[in-house]
Design an enzyme around this catalytic site. Structure first.
Site, short mmCIF file in Angstrom:
data_model
loop_
_atom_site.label_atom_id
_atom_site.label_comp_id
_atom_site.label_asym_id
_atom_site.label_seq_id
_atom_site.Cartn_x
_atom_site.Cartn_y
_atom_site.Cartn_z
N CYS A 115 66.45 92.89 53.92
CA CYS A 115 66.94 94.04 54.07
C CYS A 115 68.21 94.49 53.52
O CYS A 115 68.45 95.24 52.42
CB CYS A 115 67.14 94.41 55.69
N1 LIG Z 1 62.42 92.86 58.01
C1 LIG Z 1 63.38 93.37 59.03
O1 LIG Z 1 64.12 92.37 59.56
C2 LIG Z 1 63.41 94.59 58.88
C3 LIG Z 1 64.56 95.08 59.89
C4 LIG Z 1 64.57 96.56 60.01
C5 LIG Z 1 64.01 97.44 59.19
N2 LIG Z 1 63.06 96.77 58.10
C6 LIG Z 1 62.41 97.74 57.37
O2 LIG Z 1 61.24 97.99 57.97
C7 LIG Z 1 60.18 98.11 56.79
C8 LIG Z 1 59.20 97.11 56.85
O3 LIG Z 1 59.79 95.67 56.52
P1 LIG Z 1 59.06 94.53 56.71
O4 LIG Z 1 60.10 93.22 56.34
O5 LIG Z 1 58.22 94.43 57.88
O6 LIG Z 1 58.09 94.39 55.45
P2 LIG Z 1 57.11 93.46 54.94
O7 LIG Z 1 56.83 93.69 53.52
O8 LIG Z 1 56.91 92.19 55.74
O9 LIG Z 1 55.58 94.17 55.60
C9 LIG Z 1 55.06 95.28 54.97
C10 LIG Z 1 53.46 95.23 55.49
O10 LIG Z 1 52.82 96.67 55.02
C11 LIG Z 1 51.72 96.57 54.31
N3 LIG Z 1 51.39 97.60 53.48
C12 LIG Z 1 51.68 97.89 52.37
N4 LIG Z 1 51.12 99.20 52.09
C13 LIG Z 1 50.48 99.41 53.26
C14 LIG Z 1 49.49 100.59 53.48
N5 LIG Z 1 49.26 101.71 52.44
N6 LIG Z 1 48.72 100.92 54.46
C15 LIG Z 1 48.88 99.78 55.52
N7 LIG Z 1 49.66 98.43 55.17
C16 LIG Z 1 50.60 98.39 53.99
C17 LIG Z 1 51.90 95.26 53.60
O11 LIG Z 1 50.41 94.51 53.35
C18 LIG Z 1 52.75 94.35 54.52
O12 LIG Z 1 52.01 93.63 55.48
C19 LIG Z 1 60.99 98.24 55.53
O13 LIG Z 1 61.33 99.56 55.02
C20 LIG Z 1 62.22 97.21 55.78
O14 LIG Z 1 63.53 97.56 55.14
C21 LIG Z 1 63.04 95.48 58.08
#
Ligand SMILES: NC(=O)c1ccc[n+]([C@@H]2O[C@H](COP(=O)([O-])OP(=O)(O)OC[C@H]3O[C@@H](n4cnc5c(N)ncnc54)[C@H](O)[C@@H]3O)[C@@H](O)[C@H]2O)c1
Length: 454
Positions: A277
């Site tokens: 992030c």
């Molecule tokens: N990881 C963190 O600690 C955190 C904290 C706060 C906010 N965020 C935000 O949350 C969001 C997600 O982060 P993350 O770390 O969980 O991401 P990630 O990359 O771990 O997971 C994203 C998931 O979405 C899936 N995906 C992609 N396109 C898709 C679609 N069209 N339909 C269905 N599934 C689909 C992918 O296969 C993947 O499993 C980001 O925008 C991130 O900035 C993350």
């Protein structure tokens, strides 16, 4: 909104945020349909197996799958048609110019829009992925409307609802957040999302900030930039402490952190911030400033100090070992922080790559991230299965992730395995007293470092 007997939600995107959100909602009796485009994730989750390491998650997930409150759907329409909310938690990585890649968000919007077309009950779409200000009421809403043929506000609700969980304590953070920020396109959508949070938190509903989607989008970026800035600030002070006899950055941090206007959090000096992030969100916010014709002074300084921490440790090693070429360095820790297996933009991985470029050979050990390390460093480093194996014949060791298990390192343990005598504690977790009368040279980032005895 006509509520079904059991509240039901569809979660699209089962990464670190999505799977934790789904498991937490279902642990409070909410029926959750889960969808991801990755079939391997779906089959693991269907068997109650978490695709990521996160304390407390596996148990929640297994129970939720067993009692039928968390259901995997290959076709998102199956979930959306049976639920009142769709929460989008797909990834928003960086593009090469630093701006946020919104392709996953737009493709999810297209999928949801198509499902909304044939839906004849009220539905609220909740965007939870981090996106630049203006995305929700701009391209995201446009895609939903054009693929559904329906009018946002009139036919379906829409909110931007930023996520603030920390990896490593994601379950705890989701169940007990400091606050909930709801950026809603209208009052009705906001109230509808609030009723979901009432069901999740019941008597313990945290403070709720209702605002516009655009302000909510900016809150998320500004929040991460501020936290990263606090860490970079203390790392700047940390470098000065190393030059001042008696200097100790933890004591400085405790002194300033006791001031309520500053607060004690995110003042831990060390190798710097990383993860999925902060780096990408700071790059994206930087681009947003530039596109608005504004200078991102503090963001630039925050990034520069952080990049410099890896270089700082490399130079320290180079000074202590005379050269890095041909030296064997043990890196303890690979995840970007403790209690996670996430190595995305980890400073430990950057350190490994930087040392490799200088001709060092690397052994690396992480208690949880072995599989992910092998994906990013395979063939380039030796991935150890234990601390002992990692230390074998090392000229120097660096603690790069503050896993508690590394606190148990003692001169006796190191003496048995290591060839050299240099230990760099880049996370300030070792008790220096243990090393006081030993032959080891323990260098702790942020503590006064006596010059090298020749
Ligand atoms: N990881 C963190 O600690 C955190 C904290 C706060 C906010 N965020 C935000 O949350 C969001 C997600 O982060 P993350 O770390 O969980 O991401 P990630 O990359 O771990 O997971 C994203 C998931 O979405 C899936 N995906 C992609 N396109 C898709 C679609 N069209 N339909 C269905 N599934 C689909 C992918 O296969 C993947 O499993 C980001 O925008 C991130 O900035 C993350």
């Amino acid at each position: 909104m006509k509520m079904q007997d059991t509240m039901s939600v569809t979660v699209i995107g089962l990464g670190y945020v999505g799977i934790v959100t789904a498991a937490c909602l279902s642990s409070r009796g909410i029926l959750v349909y889960c969808h991801d485009i990755n079939p391997e994730k779906l089959s693991a989750i269907r068997n109650g197996v978490s695709p990521i390491y996160e304390p407390g998650l596996e148990d929640l997930l297994r129970n939720a799958v067993m009692n039928g409150r968390l259901r995997v759907v290959e076709d998102p329409a199956e979930g959306i048609s049976r639920s009142s909310y769709t929460i989008i938690t797909v990834g928003t990585p960086s593009l090469s110019d630093g701006s946020a890649d919104l392709s996953q968000v737009f493709s999810a919007a297209e999928t949801i829009g198509k499902c909304l077309r044939s839906l004849n009950q009220r539905h609220v779409v909740v965007l939870r992925s981090t996106v630049p200000p203006g995305t929700t009421i701009g391209p995201f809403m446009n895609i939903l409307e054009s693929f559904s043929g329906k009018k946002c506000g009139l036919d379906f609700g829409l909110c931007f609802n930023p996520e603030f969980l920390r990896e490593g304590s994601a379950v705890e953070d989701t169940l007990n957040p400091d606050r909930i920020v709801i950026g809603c396109i209208d009052q009705k959508s906001g109230e509808e999302l609030l009723s979901l949070y009432r069901a999740l938190h019941q008597e313990q509903l945290p403070p709720v900030i209702m605002t516009t989607p655009t302000s909510a989008e900016l809150i998320k970026y500004a929040n991460n930039a501020f936290l990263a800035m606090k860490i970079s600030f203390i790392n700047m002070i940390s470098r000065l402490c190393e030059k001042l006899p008696g200097g100790n950055v933890d004591e400085v941090a405790a002194g300033i952190g006791a001031d309520k206007r500053i607060g004690p959090y995110f003042l831990k000096a060390g190798l710097g911030w990383g993860g999925s992030c902060f780096p990408k969100d700071l790059r994206a916010l930087r681009r947003i400033f530039l596109e608005a014709g504004l200078k991102p002074h503090l963001i630039d300084a925050t990034i520069e100090i952080n990049d410099g921490q890896v270089e700082w440790v490399c130079r320290l090693l180079e000074r202590e070992l005379s050269t890095l070429s041909g030296k064997r360095i043990a890196i303890l820790g690979a995840a970007f922080k403790e209690f996670t297996d996430d190595v995305r933009e980890s400073q430990a991985i950057r350190l490994a790559n930087r040392l490799l470029n200088s001709g060092a050979s690397i052994s690396i050990f992480d208690p949880a991230a072995t599989i992910n390390v092998s994906k990013v460093l395979d063939g380039k480093v030796d991935i150890a299965k234990s601390i002992d194996e990692c230390l074998e014949n090392a000229d120097a060791a660096v603690i790069a992730t503050p896993w508690p298990v590394f606190r148990s390192l003692t001169p006796e343990k190191l003496r048995e395995k290591m060839k050299g005598k240099i230990i760099i504690d880049a996370r300030r977790i070792i008790d220096p007293k243990l090393f006081e009368s030993s032959e080891f040279r323990l260098l702790i980032l942020g503590s006064y470092m006596e010059s090298r005895r020749e």
